[in-house]
Design a protein around this motif. Structure first.
Motif, short mmCIF file in Angstrom:
data_model
loop_
_atom_site.label_atom_id
_atom_site.label_comp_id
_atom_site.label_asym_id
_atom_site.label_seq_id
_atom_site.Cartn_x
_atom_site.Cartn_y
_atom_site.Cartn_z
N LYS A 17 0.83 -1.20 0.00
CA LYS A 17 0.00 0.00 0.00
C LYS A 17 0.87 1.25 0.00
CE LYS A 17 -3.62 -2.30 2.69
NZ LYS A 17 -4.32 -2.36 4.01
N GLY A 18 0.49 2.22 -0.83
CA GLY A 18 1.17 3.51 -0.84
C GLY A 18 2.42 3.59 -1.68
N MET A 19 2.94 2.44 -2.08
CA MET A 19 4.17 2.43 -2.89
C MET A 19 3.74 2.38 -4.36
SD MET A 19 6.51 -0.04 -0.48
CE MET A 19 8.06 0.38 -1.24
N ASP A 20 3.30 3.52 -4.86
CA ASP A 20 2.61 3.55 -6.14
C ASP A 20 3.48 3.95 -7.33
OD1 ASP A 20 0.41 2.98 -4.55
OD2 ASP A 20 -0.23 5.07 -4.44
N ILE A 21 4.20 5.05 -7.17
CA ILE A 21 4.96 5.60 -8.30
C ILE A 21 6.17 4.72 -8.62
CG2 ILE A 21 6.25 7.59 -9.18
CD1 ILE A 21 4.46 9.34 -7.35
N ALA A 22 6.92 4.34 -7.60
CA ALA A 22 8.14 3.55 -7.82
C ALA A 22 7.84 2.20 -8.44
CB ALA A 22 8.89 3.36 -6.49
N THR A 23 6.69 1.63 -8.13
CA THR A 23 6.35 0.29 -8.65
C THR A 23 5.54 0.37 -9.94
OG1 THR A 23 4.30 0.13 -7.34
CG2 THR A 23 6.34 -0.67 -6.31
N ALA A 24 5.32 1.60 -10.46
CA ALA A 24 4.53 1.80 -11.69
C ALA A 24 3.17 1.14 -11.57
CB ALA A 24 5.29 1.29 -12.92
N LYS A 25 2.55 1.32 -10.41
CA LYS A 25 1.26 0.69 -10.13
C LYS A 25 0.17 1.28 -11.03
CE LYS A 25 0.85 -0.20 -5.77
NZ LYS A 25 0.68 0.15 -4.33
N ILE A 26 -0.67 0.43 -11.55
CA ILE A 26 -1.76 0.87 -12.41
C ILE A 26 -2.72 1.76 -11.62
CG2 ILE A 26 -3.18 -1.19 -11.95
CD1 ILE A 26 -4.07 -1.01 -14.94
N THR A 27 -3.23 2.81 -12.25
CA THR A 27 -4.17 3.71 -11.60
C THR A 27 -5.60 3.24 -11.85
OG1 THR A 27 -4.38 5.14 -13.55
CG2 THR A 27 -2.60 5.65 -11.99
N LYS A 28 -6.53 3.76 -11.05
CA LYS A 28 -7.95 3.41 -11.23
C LYS A 28 -8.42 3.77 -12.64
CE LYS A 28 -9.26 1.75 -7.20
NZ LYS A 28 -9.76 0.37 -7.09
N LYS A 29 -7.96 4.92 -13.13
CA LYS A 29 -8.35 5.34 -14.47
C LYS A 29 -7.85 4.37 -15.53
CE LYS A 29 -8.14 9.33 -17.60
NZ LYS A 29 -7.57 10.69 -17.81
N GLU A 30 -6.59 3.94 -15.37
CA GLU A 30 -6.00 3.01 -16.35
C GLU A 30 -6.69 1.64 -16.33
OE1 GLU A 30 -1.33 4.55 -16.47
OE2 GLU A 30 -2.00 3.22 -14.86
N MET A 31 -7.27 1.28 -15.19
CA MET A 31 -7.95 -0.03 -15.08
C MET A 31 -9.18 -0.12 -15.97
SD MET A 31 -7.84 -0.88 -11.00
CE MET A 31 -6.28 -1.03 -10.10
N GLN A 32 -9.78 1.02 -16.29
CA GLN A 32 -10.97 1.08 -17.16
C GLN A 32 -12.08 0.13 -16.69
OE1 GLN A 32 -10.19 1.15 -21.44
NE2 GLN A 32 -8.04 1.69 -21.04
N GLY A 33 -12.20 0.02 -15.38
CA GLY A 33 -13.28 -0.81 -14.84
C GLY A 33 -12.97 -2.29 -14.74
N ILE A 34 -11.79 -2.71 -15.21
CA ILE A 34 -11.41 -4.12 -15.15
C ILE A 34 -10.98 -4.45 -13.71
CG2 ILE A 34 -9.81 -5.90 -15.96
CD1 ILE A 34 -11.79 -5.02 -18.11
N PRO A 35 -11.56 -5.47 -13.07
CA PRO A 35 -11.14 -5.84 -11.71
C PRO A 35 -9.66 -6.25 -11.67
CG PRO A 35 -13.21 -6.89 -12.27
CD PRO A 35 -12.68 -6.30 -13.54
N HIS A 36 -8.95 -5.74 -10.67
CA HIS A 36 -7.54 -6.09 -10.46
C HIS A 36 -7.37 -6.67 -9.06
CE1 HIS A 36 -6.74 -3.84 -14.11
NE2 HIS A 36 -5.45 -4.09 -14.02
N HIS A 37 -6.54 -7.67 -8.95
CA HIS A 37 -6.34 -8.36 -7.68
C HIS A 37 -4.85 -8.36 -7.28
CE1 HIS A 37 -10.45 -9.96 -8.12
NE2 HIS A 37 -10.12 -10.13 -9.38
N LEU A 38 -4.61 -8.48 -5.97
CA LEU A 38 -3.27 -8.53 -5.37
C LEU A 38 -2.48 -7.23 -5.56
CD1 LEU A 38 -3.94 -11.58 -5.00
CD2 LEU A 38 -1.51 -11.98 -5.28
N ILE A 39 -3.20 -6.13 -5.53
CA ILE A 39 -2.58 -4.81 -5.51
C ILE A 39 -3.02 -4.13 -4.21
CG2 ILE A 39 -2.54 -2.52 -6.60
CD1 ILE A 39 -2.93 -3.89 -9.29
N ASP A 40 -2.06 -3.51 -3.50
CA ASP A 40 -2.38 -2.81 -2.24
C ASP A 40 -3.00 -3.74 -1.20
OD1 ASP A 40 -1.45 -0.41 -3.29
OD2 ASP A 40 -3.42 0.25 -3.95
N ILE A 41 -2.35 -4.86 -0.94
CA ILE A 41 -2.96 -5.81 0.01
C ILE A 41 -2.26 -5.86 1.36
CG2 ILE A 41 -3.96 -7.28 -1.79
CD1 ILE A 41 -1.61 -9.24 -1.33
N ILE A 42 -1.02 -5.33 1.46
CA ILE A 42 -0.34 -5.34 2.76
C ILE A 42 0.40 -4.01 3.00
CG2 ILE A 42 -0.03 -7.86 2.83
CD1 ILE A 42 2.90 -7.43 2.14
N GLU A 43 0.73 -3.78 4.26
CA GLU A 43 1.44 -2.56 4.63
C GLU A 43 2.93 -2.71 4.29
OE1 GLU A 43 -0.01 0.13 5.63
OE2 GLU A 43 -2.01 -0.77 5.86
#
Length: 320
Positions: A43-69
């Protein structure tokens, strides 16, 4: 005989274009995406890991992102268990599971009958090495690993202290090299898997990696890393992420910002090279070269080509 669950896997080095293609495939084949990245779980480590944004997801469900501290540890065995459960869950909904990522060992552990040597443990030995690494630096334990298992030392970066120590612990307890134990693993695929790989001319890929790092800096990478630095996040697994360890050097005043950014680019390029080598040696993949499409700035034809291949594979498997 139980019918194997269908899984599509999209792999390739960082910055090759997996994210945008995965969305198109998920839309076309009624899919849900499972992240196969070992760092996007935090969670929170977004830019460095090039994490997909909500907008980029285009409504497609994504799993195993932002699951632990970020201060929690996470093992390959945990990843294997969670992803296999997600595959069953997604399949039960009548959707197609699509694993997308670049962490080879994590993906291999899910697809194959991969057993972990969890019994090979010696907490006292491990603690001593952790103290040693903390006092004298990660290179000391990495040099110890190189003496007993050079192949493992080549594949594990010296900054990844947890994995270095784990390899030493396995050797200490079993008397065998971790690489030897891994080679003894059964190579049976547990799923009806279609594995698609994206590749690219190395020079172009490296240009894209350098550009991505510059964009990360513009997007606020320094602020993101500073937040965790100021929280005192130090000797934990998440800080091994490329982008964090280099900028921590700058924040520790060991090098200039320019030097840290250059080191980040260099480490990202080296990581991409290791990813490609790993995938080509460990997994049977149908490769697609993205070079011309990216140079022309239009990947639509490549999307059609890959979609056609995948459609053929899924229909072929449906009929067998």
């Amino acid at each position: 005989m139980t019918k194997k669950e269908k899984v599509v896997v999209l792999i390739g080095p960082t910055a090759v274009g997996k994210t945008s293609l995965s969305i198109e495939l998920a839309k076309k084949f009624n899919g849900e995406i499972i992240s196969g990245d070992s760092m996007q779980i935090y969670k929170g480590m977004d830019i460095a890991t090039a994490k997909i944004t909500k907008k980029e997801m285009q409504g497609i469900p994504h799993h195993l992102i932002d699951i632990i501290e970020p201060d929690e540890s996470f093992s390959v065995a945990q990843f294997q268990e969670l992803v296999r459960a997600k595959i069953t869950e997604i399949t039960a909904r009548g959707k197609l599971p699509i694993i997308v990522g670049g962490t080879g060992l994590y993906i291999q552990s899910v697809l194959y009958d991969y057993q972990f040597q969890e019994t090979a443990s010696d907490t006292d030995f491990r603690s001593k090495l952790e103290v040693l690494a903390d006092k004298e630096g990660s290179n000391v334990v990495h040099d110890m690993l190189r003496k007993v298992d050079p192949e493992a030392a080549d594949s594990i970066h010296h900054h990844n202290v947890r994995r270095v120590i784990r390899a030493l612990e396995v050797h200490h307890v079993t008397g065998q090299k971790m690489t030897e134990l891994q080679k003894q693993q059964k190579r049976e695929l547990l799923y009806d898997a279609t594995i698609i790989g994206l590749t690219m001319d190395r020079e172009l890929l490296y240009e894209r990696i350098n550009l991505r790092v510059d964009q990360m800096v513009q997007q606020g990478l320094l602020e993101e890393v500073s937040f965790f630095y100021n929280k005192g996040l130090r000797n934990c697994q998440s800080i091994q992420a490329i982008g964090y360890k280099e900028l921590f050097q700058y924040m520790d005043r060991n090098q200039s910002l320019e030097e840290s950014i250059e080191e980040l680019k260099q480490n990202s390029r080296r990581y991409a090279k290791r990813q490609l080598t790993w995938f080509r040696n460990k997994i049977s993949v149908k490769w697609f070269d993205m070079t011309d499409s990216v140079k022309k700035g239009d990947i639509s034809k490549k999307i059609v080509e890959i979609s056609s291949f995948l459609e053929g594979m899924l229909q072929k498997k449906q009929n067998t």
